[in-house]
Design an enzyme around this catalytic site. Structure first.
Site, PDB file in Angstrom:
ATOM      1  N   ASP A 473       0.845  -1.190   0.000  1.00 16.22           N
ATOM      2  CA  ASP A 473       0.000   0.000   0.000  1.00 16.22           C
ATOM      3  C   ASP A 473       0.885   1.246   0.000  1.00 16.22           C
ATOM      4  O   ASP A 473       2.092   1.187   0.263  1.00 16.22           O
ATOM      5  CB  ASP A 473      -0.892  -0.017   1.246  1.00 16.22           C
ATOM      6  CG  ASP A 473      -2.045   0.969   1.158  1.00 16.22           C
ATOM      7  OD1 ASP A 473      -2.263   1.556   0.072  1.00 16.22           O
ATOM      8  OD2 ASP A 473      -2.746   1.156   2.175  1.00 16.22           O
ATOM      9  N   GLU A 476       2.704   4.984  -4.247  1.00 17.63           N
ATOM     10  CA  GLU A 476       2.694   5.863  -5.434  1.00 17.63           C
ATOM     11  C   GLU A 476       4.002   6.660  -5.630  1.00 17.63           C
ATOM     12  O   GLU A 476       4.211   7.096  -6.764  1.00 17.63           O
ATOM     13  CB  GLU A 476       1.512   6.855  -5.341  1.00 17.63           C
ATOM     14  CG  GLU A 476       0.164   6.220  -5.509  1.00 17.63           C
ATOM     15  CD  GLU A 476      -0.240   5.372  -4.299  1.00 17.63           C
ATOM     16  OE1 GLU A 476      -0.968   4.389  -4.475  1.00 17.63           O
ATOM     17  OE2 GLU A 476       0.200   5.672  -3.183  1.00 17.63           O
ATOM     18  N   ASP A 642      -9.136   3.053  -2.687  1.00 14.11           N
ATOM     19  CA  ASP A 642      -9.986   3.461  -1.575  1.00 14.11           C
ATOM     20  C   ASP A 642     -11.293   4.052  -2.074  1.00 14.11           C
ATOM     21  O   ASP A 642     -11.485   5.269  -2.132  1.00 14.11           O
ATOM     22  CB  ASP A 642      -9.230   4.460  -0.712  1.00 14.11           C
ATOM     23  CG  ASP A 642      -7.927   3.859  -0.206  1.00 14.11           C
ATOM     24  OD1 ASP A 642      -7.866   2.638  -0.064  1.00 14.11           O
ATOM     25  OD2 ASP A 642      -6.975   4.620   0.025  1.00 14.11           O
TER      26      ASP A 642
END
Length: 994
Positions: A473, A476, A642
């Site tokens: 997670d 990015e 999300d």
């Protein structure tokens, strides 16, 4: 204020190196383009020089005077066009990061390739055509004569960046521009990652599309850049005059930030035969490294793209089971309770997950010594393993900084000793801020980083977290501050810079979507006294919701930094460095994050995959990750991020799943029932059904929100049991689809037009989808309904039968020329699933609680005959775990109708098998749909099986059911069934045929 100052200093002193001597013009109307010279042909294509055709325009950077173009016919279906700076100073993606097949063909295919490269020398332009259809509209055409006249005003009136000042090739150090004409309002798919308000098919003609490539930690926005970057598109062209279609693909291999614009200019008259749409690439650096794929079918385009970037990794069989997680399981007992309650409810649970609650002080590679002590976690995980279940923890991207000698945290100290973290331009430590406070970030370009990563994973596993897979997670990569905010800061402050959901001040108190407590009271239930409580169902089905980033509070909007590049791509945050690494953060070898930002997640996925291969030798790694880039599918699966607990997000999950099939990342799914906000019973009921027919199946929600495990409501539990039983029975089919993906890149989940390419009514359809070629899924995507509208593709030439009841679906408008629409009954716990005629699907006979238990049972075969009484299918079987895959068995099923020339031959099912893998389980039942009359005789391998309990014919569904028959024939009281390791024939005759 100190972190703001230091961040500004780092920006100021670093990117001056990329500045131009004079202020850029920010206008390409005077850019001179290039002239092609010094052409040299070779057996595999050509090369030439491109020289700037006039005075430099320096629109958004410094024009590069000398370029090189190389054109290579790599395969019959793939053409490579690479335009780069002759001095090789622009960043290009190294081969050791993304490998490409570079072996030239043994014999020249320049004159036989499907595609042809055409060019004009002055000004330079090129266009791509099909060799055997050279007069048709080019597949890609950069000639200004093929484009509308420039300048063209903005297609978004409030955004001057959507204007088109000119269409010549622009190649500057910080700005590359290339434009191609497209057929008017053509069908474009891909260019992601995205949630598009227009749906799976990109908007070319109405509002147009701005697809920004800049990986971004944000809560699933609509029409903005998000987690991943995939500059690949598939175009599907339909010829109305011939009612035929062809597809092709285009891929630009470049990791720089970019805008890709799709639009139909206002001066392109739709009534004119010259009316055009266009695509324009605007990149902040790199090169124009382009690949063209000829198709001509949609599936072939995707397969050809996979041949270039790499096919998806093999999925262990347990990965197709049901996964459960939430942010907010307080401790090991809370986590264990979910496992117990799922079993008590009879809802299959394959994999239990933990979010960041697992960590000690939010630190990677740890477990909290009080809430999740290592020894107890080891015992819990081994309990799961004893019950054929698995465990997966989260792994965030950032590593906390240690600030005193008493704080023992080996991942940081070891990484510091090995020098594996990203740096500031001056060589000091780049320090951002994430969950554990001030953090550093692994530098994947450092040769020592992967070994350090393996060591950290190994120590974590040895400490009790004996994971079966990893969840990546925040990659990015995410940072909660801008720039190296930890430089000069008080590093002992480890508190997140915002209130967490569920904590005081961060309560999630909103009622579920469409519930009005002023009317229905405080319960939040789906019904009150028998009345549905959803009050605005007609509005919410098409609404859009903008969410805050996952676990991210409101932040001060910082000014754009002065060193942002002159062309401002449409990044959803104020600057490229906002909420991520600064663009001037330095990797090994002098590489700036500006050039490689979009690849950080993919490189972490690669490192994690390789680490798991060493940590669990011979076992297939299982990874689910958020940020992706071309080639990520070789290493990981993906969840759609999300999302929110709304009906719109449930619908939009379909376009997300379909787009990642194009990107060669087929193992994909949504946070079922929604991550942000409070779900409700009806939404979760429908979503649990829908996700049972998507590749990755996980229920996951946010801290502080209402619990949404499927056992929480009786109706959701029942819907889940029904849908999961169907999913688990279909696992041999799913597994075969993914074997095809891993060996030749065939997408497992497909839009309807992939199988029915000549039916234009399907080109924009994304409320239904196909699993493989044979399973049609029509989910309910709106509240307060008991039926659902759908299209039956095939225009009456295909028979669709209900998966659950085996009934033929009837339509009032069935014909061979018109769209077949139906209204299907859809009570609350039912999802419509239909089987295509002409298919033969191997299934598990008895879905068990886990995949292992399901696989231990026998098989059944479901055959759905077409109008010619024919069908075919195949199944790939292996051990489901080995890495690389070992021995396998491919079992093929072919049904042929009776032949008038052979009166003794009935309708015949031929079963053949190839491969050395031994299938222990037998085929216990064969069901054939479409047998129009009661058989007079049924044989297995030439032996009459009699009329006892071995078979029956059900007239209502025209269904022949053959049960537990030995391959040697005869009624099988022992239920041994047919051995799938050999070849067999099942034959039946209708009355009067034998």
């Amino acid at each position: 204020m100190s972190w703001v100052f230091s961040s500004f200093w780092l920006f100021s002193c670093a990117l001056a190196q990329g500045s131009t001597e004079s202020e850029p013009s920010r206008n390409v109307s005077n850019c001179p383009g290039y002239v092609l010279q010094n052409l040299e042909e070779n057996p595999n294509g050509l090369s030439a020089s491109l020289t700037l055709g006039g005075t430099a325009c320096n629109a958004f950077g410094t024009d590069i005077v000398n370029l090189t173009i190389e054109v290579t016919y790599e395969t019959e279906s793939r053409l490579h066009v690479n335009i780069f700076d002759t001095a090789n100073k622009q960043f290009t993606i190294p081969e050791n990061v993304i490998s490409r097949p570079n072996v030239p063909p043994e014999t020249s295919i320049v004159n036989s390739s499907d595609l042809v490269f055409n060019y004009d020398s002055t000004p330079f332009a090129f266009w791509i055509t099909r060799r055997f259809d050279s007069d048709a509209t080019p597949l890609f055409d950069t000639r200004t004569s093929s484009l509308p006249s420039a300048p063209i005003p903005p297609f978004r009136p409030d955004d001057n960046r959507t204007a088109f000042d000119g269409f010549e090739l622009v190649f500057e150090d910080e700005y590359l521009q290339l434009t191609s004409s497209l057929p008017l309002n053509t069908n474009i798919y891909g260019l992601g990652e995205y949630i598009a308000s227009s749906g799976f098919r990109r908007d070319v003609a109405n509002e147009g599309t701005i697809q920004t490539m800049w990986a971004r930690d944000v809560g699933d926005p609509t029409d903005e850049n998000m987690y991943g970057s995939h500059p690949f598109y598939l175009e599907h062209r339909f010829d109305e005059s011939t009612n035929t279609s062809q597809s092709h693909g285009v891929f630009l291999l470049n990791s720089a930030g970019s805008d890709i614009l799709l639009t139909t200019p206002s001066n392109s008259n739709s009534n004119s035969t010259k009316a055009k749409s266009l695509i324009q690439y605007r990149y902040l650096g790199g090169t124009l490294d382009m690949y063209f794929f000829s198709g001509p079918s949609t599936k072939e385009v995707v397969e050809q793209y996979g041949e270039l970037v790499g096919y998806p990794s093999w999925v262990p069989f347990w990965g197709f089971g049901f996964h459960l997680c939430r942010w907010g399981y307080r401790d090991i007992n809370d986590t264990r309770d979910q496992v117990i309650k799922m079993r008590e409810a009879g809802i299959p649970l394959e994999v239990m997950w933990n979010d960041i609650d697992l960590y000690h002080a939010f630190r990677d590679f740890t477990s909290d010594p009080v809430s999740f002590p290592g020894d107890e976690m080891r015992e819990f995980i081994r309990e799961l393993a004893a019950n054929n279940q698995k465990y997966i923890p989260i792994l965030d991207a950032a590593v906390p900084v240690v600030v005193n000698d008493t704080d023992v945290y080996d991942p940081y100290t070891s990484g510091l000793e090995r020098d594996v973290f990203v740096k500031n331009p001056d060589g000091s430590e780049y320090i951002g801020q994430v969950w554990p406070g001030y953090t550093v970030f692994p530098d994947w370009f450092n040769n020592d980083t992967e070994e350090w990563w393996l060591e950290a994973l190994t120590n974590w596993s040895d400490g009790g977290i004996e994971f079966s897979g990893i969840w990546l997670d925040m990659n990015e990569v995410s940072s909660f501050c801008e720039g190296s905010c930890g430089t000069g800061a008080n590093l002992s402050n480890t508190a997140p810079p915002f209130v967490l959901p569920g904590d005081p001040g961060g309560e999630v108190t909103a009622y579920p979507e469409c519930y009005d407590p002023s009317i229905s009271g405080p319960s939040g239930n789906i019904t009150i006294n028998g009345t549905l409580t959803c009050t605005n169902a007609s509005q919410i089905a098409t609404s859009t919701l903008t969410l805050a980033a996952r676990r991210l509070g409101v932040r001060e909007q910082l000014e754009r930094n002065v060193v942002d590049p002159p062309y401002a791509i449409h990044n959803g945050y104020p600057s490229l460095s906002n909420h991520t690494l600064a663009t001037n953060a330095a990797h090994v070898g002098g590489i700036l994050d500006f050039d490689v930002h979009n690849m950080w997640g993919m490189m972490e996925e690669r490192a994690t995959h390789r680490a798991l291969q060493q940590l669990r030798p011979g076992q297939r790694p299982f990874i689910i990750s958020r940020s992706t880039f071309p080639s990520s599918g070789k290493w990981t699966g993906h969840w759609l991020g999300d999302n929110g607990a709304t009906w719109q997000y449930m619908y939009q999950s379909i376009q997300g799943i379909l787009q990642f099939q194009l990107f060669q990342i087929p193992l994909v799914g949504a946070d079922t029932c929604g991550f942000n906000g409070n779900t409700d019973e009806e939404l979760c009921n429908r979503w649990m059904q829908l996700s049972a027919f998507t590749p990755f199946y996980r229920n996951h929600n946010s801290k502080g929100a209402l619990s949404q495990e499927p056992y929480r409501w009786d109706s959701v539990a029942e819907a889940s049991r029904i849908a999961m039983a169907a999913r688990y029975s279909l696992l041999p089919y799913w597994y075969t689809l993914f074997a095809n993906a891993s060996t030749r890149g065939t997408p497992p989940v497909r839009p309807l037009f992939f199988e029915f390419p000549d039916e234009p009514e399907l080109f924009g359809l994304d409320r239904q989808f196909l699993v493989g070629s044979d399973i049609l899924v029509t989910p309910v995507l709106t509240p307060n309904v008991t039926s659902v509208e759908g299209i039956l593709p095939g225009r009456g030439k295909v028979i669709w039968r209900d998966f659950f009841t085996h009934q033929v679906v009837q339509s009032s408008n069935s014909s061979n020329t018109s769209t077949v629409t139906v209204t299907l009954p859809a009570p609350l716990s039912h999802i419509n699933v239909h089987v295509r005629s002409g298919s033969a699907i191997l299934m598990h006979a008895e879905p068990g609680y886990t995949i292992e238990e399901t696989r231990a049972g026998g098989y059944v075969l479901l055959v759905s005959l077409d109008s010619s009484s024919e069908a075919r299918g195949d199944a790939y079987v292996d051990d489901g775990l080995s890495d690389p895959p070992g021995e396998n068995k491919v079992v093929r099923f072919v049904v042929t109708g009776s032949s008038s020339g052979e009166p003794q031959q009935g309708r015949r099912l031929n079963i053949t098998s190839e491969g050395l893998f031994v299938i222990d389980q037998r085929l216990k039942e064969v069901t054939v749909l479409g047998v129009e009359g009661r058989p007079e005789r049924v044989e297995v391998d030439g032996v009459d099986v009699g009329n006892g309990s071995s078979w029956q014919w059900i007239g209502e569904t025209e269904e022949l059911v053959l049960r537990a028959v030995n391959a040697t024939g005869g009624d099988s009281g022992t239920g041994v069934g047919i051995d799938l390791n050999g070849d067999h024939v099942v034959e039946w005759w209708l009355e009067g045929e034998h």
